[in-house]
Design an enzyme around this catalytic site. Structure first.
Site, PDB file in Angstrom:
ATOM      1  N   HIS A 195       0.823  -1.213   0.000  1.00 48.70           N
ATOM      2  CA  HIS A 195       0.000   0.000   0.000  1.00 48.70           C
ATOM      3  C   HIS A 195       0.856   1.262   0.000  1.00 48.70           C
ATOM      4  O   HIS A 195       0.655   2.173  -0.825  1.00 48.70           O
ATOM      5  CB  HIS A 195      -0.901  -0.019   1.237  1.00 48.70           C
ATOM      6  N   GLU A 196       1.817   1.325   0.909  1.00 45.95           N
ATOM      7  CA  GLU A 196       2.608   2.550   1.039  1.00 45.95           C
ATOM      8  C   GLU A 196       3.530   2.770  -0.158  1.00 45.95           C
ATOM      9  O   GLU A 196       3.799   3.918  -0.531  1.00 45.95           O
ATOM     10  CB  GLU A 196       3.412   2.525   2.339  1.00 45.95           C
ATOM     11  N   HIS A 199       1.728   4.748  -2.609  1.00 40.20           N
ATOM     12  CA  HIS A 199       1.784   6.191  -2.341  1.00 40.20           C
ATOM     13  C   HIS A 199       3.122   6.780  -2.784  1.00 40.20           C
ATOM     14  O   HIS A 199       3.171   7.877  -3.354  1.00 40.20           O
ATOM     15  CB  HIS A 199       1.592   6.452  -0.846  1.00 40.20           C
ATOM     16  N   HIS A 205      -5.525   7.332  -2.382  1.00 38.38           N
ATOM     17  CA  HIS A 205      -6.403   6.274  -1.904  1.00 38.38           C
ATOM     18  C   HIS A 205      -7.488   5.978  -2.937  1.00 38.38           C
ATOM     19  O   HIS A 205      -7.839   6.818  -3.756  1.00 38.38           O
ATOM     20  CB  HIS A 205      -7.033   6.652  -0.567  1.00 38.38           C
TER      21      HIS A 205
END
Length: 240
Positions: A195-196, A199, A205
């Protein structure tokens, strides 16, 4: 077989060197030098310089000699025994546990980067010592230099955060209980890493509950694979 420090060097450099941002403060070169002569040592030995390694690992959330939550000692004797070894050069049970966790983290991060590499034009590799780096991964607590608004809040709420290009910082909250095989009170290292990294590559998101880039991940949940929505997002973002 008890782990030694032969593989720790690569894992340690991955975490603090290999993907370090050019704009992030560098660990002191001294940190790399003291690791060199520790290669090959193992539990039960006393080796000059191990106390420095303990300080590094404690700073980034892998060691805590002041608590009983280390899985190796009974509750009645843990604190005293732990504190006796916090600043010495003994390769003890708690250091062994931390070393295993850090080898483990290297594999977790490698797999997470590979998932994005497989669906994008990016390639990721460990940078040699002294080379330019674009991404940094680390464990931090509380206000750790990312600005007051990005301070970690301890267990619960925000478990990690990352910054988009070109800043490239990815930080785990060291106060959370992390695992690669989480129970009901733990967070999955790899799910958060995937997930990170999204980013770090510039994705925000996603409202799709099945997407890696969905904003929330509950304790014990394992979600490590990119959805079609995630893949479309990274390809659209870099379509030009």
């Amino acid at each position: 077989m008890a782990p030694n420090l032969s593989l720790l060097l690569g894992a340690f450099l991955l975490l603090f060197v290999a993907v370090q941002s050019k704009n992030h403060p560098k660990p002191p070169e001294k940190g790399f030098k003291f690791l060199q002569h520790l290669e090959g040592c193992h539990k039960g030995q006393t080796v000059k310089g191990l106390h420095e390694l303990k300080r590094y690992l404690e700073k980034f959330g892998y060691l805590n000699y002041g608590t009983t939550n280390n899985h190796h000692h009974s509750k009645s004797t843990a604190t005293i025994s732990n504190l006796n070894h916090a600043n010495d050069d003994v390769f003890d049970d708690i250091l062994e546990y931390a070393v295993v966790g850090l080898q483990e983290l290297r594999s977790v991060c490698s797999r997470a980067f590979q998932k994005w590499q497989d669906v994008s034009r990016f390639t990721f590799a460990e940078a040699p010592q002294g080379a330019d780096r674009d991404i940094v991964i680390g464990f931090d607590r509380g206000n750790h230099g990312d600005g007051d608004q990005n301070a970690f809040d301890g267990r619960g709420q925000t478990s990690a955060h990352a910054f988009p290009p070109t800043r490239g910082w990815f930080h785990y909250d060291a106060d959370e209980d992390w695992s690669s095989n989480p129970n009901t009170d733990q967070i999955d290292l790899e799910s958060i890493a995937v997930h990170e990294i999204g980013h770090v590559l510039g994705l925000g998101h996603n409202e799709d509950l099945n997407a890696i880039m969905y904003a929330y991940l509950s304790y014990e949940t394992i979600k490590r694979d990119l959805s079609a929505n995630d893949i479309e997002g990274i390809r659209v973002l870099y379509s030009s």
